[in-house]
Design a protein around this motif. Structure first.
Motif, PDB file in Angstrom:
ATOM      1  N   GLU A 125       0.807  -1.226   0.000  1.00  0.00           N
ATOM      2  CA  GLU A 125       0.000   0.000   0.000  1.00  0.00           C
ATOM      3  C   GLU A 125       0.843   1.281   0.000  1.00  0.00           C
ATOM      4  N   ILE A 126       2.158   1.132   0.079  1.00  0.00           N
ATOM      5  CA  ILE A 126       3.057   2.293   0.035  1.00  0.00           C
ATOM      6  C   ILE A 126       3.521   2.481  -1.401  1.00  0.00           C
ATOM      7  N   ARG A 127       3.332   3.693  -1.935  1.00  0.00           N
ATOM      8  CA  ARG A 127       3.712   3.970  -3.320  1.00  0.00           C
ATOM      9  C   ARG A 127       5.219   3.954  -3.498  1.00  0.00           C
ATOM     10  N   SER A 128       5.939   4.633  -2.593  1.00  0.00           N
ATOM     11  CA  SER A 128       7.399   4.672  -2.712  1.00  0.00           C
ATOM     12  C   SER A 128       7.999   5.291  -1.455  1.00  0.00           C
ATOM     13  N   LEU A 129       9.301   5.130  -1.314  1.00  0.00           N
ATOM     14  CA  LEU A 129      10.045   5.782  -0.241  1.00  0.00           C
ATOM     15  C   LEU A 129      10.533   7.145  -0.710  1.00  0.00           C
ATOM     16  N   ASN A 130      10.991   7.971   0.209  1.00  0.00           N
ATOM     17  CA  ASN A 130      11.610   9.235  -0.144  1.00  0.00           C
ATOM     18  C   ASN A 130      12.838   8.969  -1.009  1.00  0.00           C
ATOM     19  N   LEU A 131      13.053   9.798  -2.009  1.00  0.00           N
ATOM     20  CA  LEU A 131      14.146   9.598  -2.951  1.00  0.00           C
ATOM     21  C   LEU A 131      15.511   9.554  -2.270  1.00  0.00           C
ATOM     22  N   SER A 132      15.790  10.482  -1.382  1.00  0.00           N
ATOM     23  CA  SER A 132      17.117  10.484  -0.753  1.00  0.00           C
ATOM     24  C   SER A 132      17.313   9.264   0.140  1.00  0.00           C
ATOM     25  N   ASN A 133      16.249   8.786   0.779  1.00  0.00           N
ATOM     26  CA  ASN A 133      16.353   7.558   1.565  1.00  0.00           C
ATOM     27  C   ASN A 133      16.610   6.357   0.661  1.00  0.00           C
ATOM     28  N   SER A 134      15.924   6.296  -0.471  1.00  0.00           N
ATOM     29  CA  SER A 134      16.113   5.184  -1.409  1.00  0.00           C
ATOM     30  C   SER A 134      17.547   5.132  -1.928  1.00  0.00           C
ATOM     31  N   VAL A 135      18.089   6.293  -2.277  1.00  0.00           N
ATOM     32  CA  VAL A 135      19.471   6.343  -2.743  1.00  0.00           C
ATOM     33  C   VAL A 135      20.408   5.818  -1.665  1.00  0.00           C
ATOM     34  N   ALA A 136      20.225   6.269  -0.427  1.00  0.00           N
ATOM     35  CA  ALA A 136      21.107   5.844   0.665  1.00  0.00           C
ATOM     36  C   ALA A 136      21.022   4.335   0.896  1.00  0.00           C
ATOM     37  N   ILE A 137      19.817   3.781   0.863  1.00  0.00           N
ATOM     38  CA  ILE A 137      19.635   2.343   1.092  1.00  0.00           C
ATOM     39  C   ILE A 137      20.400   1.530   0.048  1.00  0.00           C
ATOM     40  N   VAL A 138      20.183   1.824  -1.217  1.00  0.00           N
ATOM     41  CA  VAL A 138      20.796   1.032  -2.290  1.00  0.00           C
ATOM     42  C   VAL A 138      22.299   1.307  -2.377  1.00  0.00           C
ATOM     43  N   LEU A 139      22.695   2.560  -2.256  1.00  0.00           N
ATOM     44  CA  LEU A 139      24.120   2.893  -2.333  1.00  0.00           C
ATOM     45  C   LEU A 139      24.909   2.188  -1.241  1.00  0.00           C
ATOM     46  N   TYR A 140      24.412   2.204  -0.013  1.00  0.00           N
ATOM     47  CA  TYR A 140      25.165   1.566   1.064  1.00  0.00           C
ATOM     48  C   TYR A 140      25.210   0.042   0.937  1.00  0.00           C
ATOM     49  N   GLU A 141      24.198  -0.555   0.334  1.00  0.00           N
ATOM     50  CA  GLU A 141      24.290  -1.996   0.048  1.00  0.00           C
ATOM     51  C   GLU A 141      25.371  -2.250  -0.992  1.00  0.00           C
ATOM     52  N   ALA A 142      25.420  -1.431  -2.031  1.00  0.00           N
ATOM     53  CA  ALA A 142      26.455  -1.591  -3.053  1.00  0.00           C
ATOM     54  C   ALA A 142      27.842  -1.396  -2.446  1.00  0.00           C
ATOM     55  N   LEU A 143      27.990  -0.406  -1.582  1.00  0.00           N
ATOM     56  CA  LEU A 143      29.278  -0.175  -0.920  1.00  0.00           C
ATOM     57  C   LEU A 143      29.623  -1.328   0.020  1.00  0.00           C
ATOM     58  N   ARG A 144      28.638  -1.845   0.745  1.00  0.00           N
ATOM     59  CA  ARG A 144      28.870  -2.986   1.640  1.00  0.00           C
ATOM     60  C   ARG A 144      29.369  -4.180   0.852  1.00  0.00           C
ATOM     61  N   GLN A 145      28.728  -4.453  -0.279  1.00  0.00           N
ATOM     62  CA  GLN A 145      29.143  -5.584  -1.100  1.00  0.00           C
ATOM     63  C   GLN A 145      30.594  -5.453  -1.562  1.00  0.00           C
ATOM     64  N   ASN A 146      31.075  -4.230  -1.649  1.00  0.00           N
ATOM     65  CA  ASN A 146      32.440  -3.981  -2.104  1.00  0.00           C
ATOM     66  C   ASN A 146      33.370  -3.638  -0.954  1.00  0.00           C
ATOM     67  N   GLY A 147      33.009  -4.068   0.260  1.00  0.00           N
ATOM     68  CA  GLY A 147      33.874  -3.906   1.427  1.00  0.00           C
ATOM     69  C   GLY A 147      34.062  -2.467   1.878  1.00  0.00           C
ATOM     70  N   PHE A 148      33.097  -1.600   1.558  1.00  0.00           N
ATOM     71  CA  PHE A 148      33.201  -0.174   1.909  1.00  0.00           C
ATOM     72  C   PHE A 148      34.551   0.394   1.459  1.00  0.00           C
ATOM     73  N   SER A 149      34.928   0.056   0.247  1.00  0.00           N
ATOM     74  CA  SER A 149      36.222   0.450  -0.313  1.00  0.00           C
ATOM     75  C   SER A 149      36.520   1.930  -0.077  1.00  0.00           C
ATOM     76  N   GLN A 150      37.626   2.205   0.544  1.00  0.00           N
ATOM     77  CA  GLN A 150      38.163   3.539   0.823  1.00  0.00           C
ATOM     78  C   GLN A 150      37.351   4.340   1.844  1.00  0.00           C
ATOM     79  N   LEU A 151      36.369   3.730   2.493  1.00  0.00           N
ATOM     80  CA  LEU A 151      35.582   4.458   3.488  1.00  0.00           C
ATOM     81  C   LEU A 151      36.083   4.141   4.892  1.00  0.00           C
TER      82      LEU A 151
END
Length: 164
Positions: A125-151
Motif C-alpha cells: 500500500e506504500i507507493r514509494s520511499l523518499n528519494l534520498s532515503n532510497s538512494v542511501a539504502i541502495v548505495l550503502y548496500e552496493a558499498l557494503r558488497q564492495n567492502g566499503f572500499s576507501q571508506l
C-alpha cells in the motif's frame, strides 16, 4: 560508484543525495530537466557546506548520458521491478539510477532494461520511499558488497575513550 538522478524535482532531496555522495566518494549525475536551479538555497542547505566537494555532472537527457558513458552498468531502482536490490551484485564502477519523485524512471527506459531493474521491498500500500532515503539504502548496500572500499569504518570519541 555513481548515482544518476533522472529529472529530480525536489531540491532538498538532491541536496541530501549530494551530501551522501560526498560522504561516500560517489559521483552524482543529473539528467535534465531539473525541477529546480542548482543555486537554490534549499539544495545548498540540504547539502550543507559539502556541495563544493561534490563530483556532479549534468546531462541534457538520458541519451546524452549514454553517449558519454558507453558500456556503463546501470541499475535502475523502481517500485515496478521484480527483484530486490539485495539480489544483485554491484561493482565499484556501477551506476545506480533513480527517477523523479512524482513518477520514477520512465517506463520506456525500464522495459528496455528489465534485467537491470531493482526494487526496495516495502508494503504494497506504500507507493514509494523518499528519494534520498532510497538512494542511501541502495548505495550503502552496493558499498557494503564492495567492502566499503576507501571508506572509514571505525570512529573515535571526541572527549572520552571506549571502555575495553
Amino acid at each position: 560508484m555513481h548515482i544518476i538522478l533522472h529529472q529530480p524535482e525536489i531540491p532538498a532531496n538532491t541536496g541530501n543525495i549530494g551530501r551522501t555522495c560526498v560522504a561516500t566518494g560517489t559521483s552524482l549525475h543529473l539528467i535534465e530537466p531539473l525541477g529546480f536551479r542548482l543555486n537554490e538555497k534549499e539544495i545548498r542547505r540540504a547539502g550543507m557546506d559539502y556541495w563544493e566537494k561534490l563530483d556532479v555532472s549534468r546531462y541534457v537527457n538520458f541519451d546524452d548520458f549514454k553517449v558519454k558513458h558507453l558500456g556503463a552498468k546501470i541499475w535502475m531502482a523502481t517500485t515496478k521491478a521484480k527483484r530486490s536490490y539485495t539480489d544483485v551484485s554491484f561493482g565499484l564502477d556501477d551506476f545506480l539510477m533513480f527517477g523523479k519523485e512524482s513518477a520514477g524512471i520512465p517506463e520506456e527506459l525500464l522495459v528496455d532494461n528489465e534485467e537491470c531493474c531493482i526494487r526496495i521491498p516495502m508494503l504494497p500500500e506504500i507507493r514509494s520511499l523518499n528519494l534520498s532515503n532510497s538512494v542511501a539504502i541502495v548505495l550503502y548496500e552496493a558499498l557494503r558488497q564492495n567492502g566499503f572500499s576507501q571508506l572509514q569504518t571505525e570512529g573515535m570519541l571526541h572527549r572520552l575513550k571506549w571502555r575495553v
